[in-house]
Design a protein around this motif. Structure first.
Motif, short mmCIF file in Angstrom:
data_model
loop_
_atom_site.label_atom_id
_atom_site.label_comp_id
_atom_site.label_asym_id
_atom_site.label_seq_id
_atom_site.Cartn_x
_atom_site.Cartn_y
_atom_site.Cartn_z
N TRP A 1 0.81 -1.22 0.00
CA TRP A 1 0.00 0.00 0.00
C TRP A 1 0.84 1.26 0.00
CZ3 TRP A 1 -4.36 -0.13 -2.06
CH2 TRP A 1 -5.18 -1.25 -1.95
N TRP A 2 2.01 1.24 0.64
CA TRP A 2 2.89 2.41 0.57
C TRP A 2 3.39 2.61 -0.86
CZ3 TRP A 2 2.81 6.32 3.50
CH2 TRP A 2 2.57 6.20 4.85
N PHE A 3 3.74 1.52 -1.54
CA PHE A 3 4.17 1.64 -2.93
C PHE A 3 3.03 2.13 -3.81
CE2 PHE A 3 4.45 -0.04 -7.22
CZ PHE A 3 5.63 0.55 -7.63
N THR A 4 1.81 1.62 -3.59
CA THR A 4 0.65 2.03 -4.37
C THR A 4 0.37 3.52 -4.17
OG1 THR A 4 -0.27 -0.18 -4.19
CG2 THR A 4 -1.79 1.56 -4.79
N LEU A 5 0.44 3.99 -2.92
CA LEU A 5 0.23 5.41 -2.64
C LEU A 5 1.29 6.26 -3.32
CD1 LEU A 5 -1.22 7.68 -1.08
CD2 LEU A 5 0.38 7.22 0.81
N PHE A 6 2.55 5.86 -3.22
CA PHE A 6 3.64 6.59 -3.86
C PHE A 6 3.45 6.66 -5.37
CE2 PHE A 6 7.80 6.37 -5.97
CZ PHE A 6 8.32 7.59 -5.58
N ALA A 7 3.11 5.53 -5.99
CA ALA A 7 2.93 5.50 -7.45
C ALA A 7 1.75 6.37 -7.87
CB ALA A 7 2.72 4.06 -7.91
N ALA A 8 0.67 6.37 -7.10
CA ALA A 8 -0.50 7.20 -7.43
C ALA A 8 -0.16 8.68 -7.31
CB ALA A 8 -1.66 6.84 -6.52
N LEU A 9 0.58 9.06 -6.27
CA LEU A 9 0.95 10.47 -6.10
C LEU A 9 1.89 10.94 -7.21
CD1 LEU A 9 1.43 10.66 -2.25
CD2 LEU A 9 -0.46 11.56 -3.61
N VAL A 10 2.84 10.12 -7.58
CA VAL A 10 3.76 10.48 -8.66
C VAL A 10 2.99 10.59 -9.97
CG1 VAL A 10 5.70 9.64 -10.06
CG2 VAL A 10 5.82 9.56 -7.57
N SER A 11 2.08 9.68 -10.22
CA SER A 11 1.29 9.71 -11.44
C SER A 11 0.44 10.98 -11.51
CB SER A 11 0.40 8.47 -11.51
OG SER A 11 -0.45 8.53 -12.62
N ARG A 12 -0.22 11.31 -10.40
CA ARG A 12 -1.05 12.52 -10.37
C ARG A 12 -0.23 13.78 -10.56
NH1 ARG A 12 -6.78 12.51 -9.72
NH2 ARG A 12 -7.27 10.34 -9.34
N SER A 13 0.94 13.83 -9.93
CA SER A 13 1.76 15.04 -10.05
C SER A 13 2.31 15.19 -11.47
CB SER A 13 2.89 15.03 -9.03
OG SER A 13 3.78 13.98 -9.28
N CYS A 14 2.66 14.08 -12.11
CA CYS A 14 3.14 14.15 -13.49
C CYS A 14 2.00 14.55 -14.44
CB CYS A 14 3.73 12.82 -13.93
SG CYS A 14 5.30 12.44 -13.15
N ALA A 15 0.82 14.04 -14.18
CA ALA A 15 -0.33 14.40 -15.02
C ALA A 15 -0.67 15.88 -14.84
CB ALA A 15 -1.52 13.52 -14.67
N GLY A 16 -0.59 16.36 -13.62
CA GLY A 16 -0.87 17.77 -13.37
C GLY A 16 0.19 18.68 -13.97
N ALA A 17 1.43 18.26 -13.96
CA ALA A 17 2.51 19.07 -14.52
C ALA A 17 2.44 19.13 -16.04
CB ALA A 17 3.86 18.51 -14.08
#
Length: 50
Positions: free
Chosen positions: A18-34
C-alpha cells in the motif's frame, strides 16, 4: 521500509504494497498535473495540430 529493497524473493507485506501504491499514485497525479497546459495556453483542436 527499505530493509528488503534489493531482495526479490518472496512477497511484499501488506504495508509495503500500500505504501508503494500510494507513492505510485501520487507520482502519477503530479506528473499528469505538470503536463496540463496552463490557463494562458491556446486551445486547439487535436486534429489540427499537424
Amino acid at each position: 521500509m527499505f530493509r528488503k529493497y534489493a531482495e526479490f524473493g518472496g512477497r511484499a507485506t501488506r504495508a509495503e504494497f500500500w505504501w508503494f501504491t500510494l507513492f505510485a499514485a501520487l507520482v502519477s497525479r503530479s506528473c499528469a498535473g505538470a503536463s496540463r497546459p496552463g490557463p494562458t495556453a491556446r486551445r486547439t483542436n487535436p486534429l489540427q495540430v499537424f
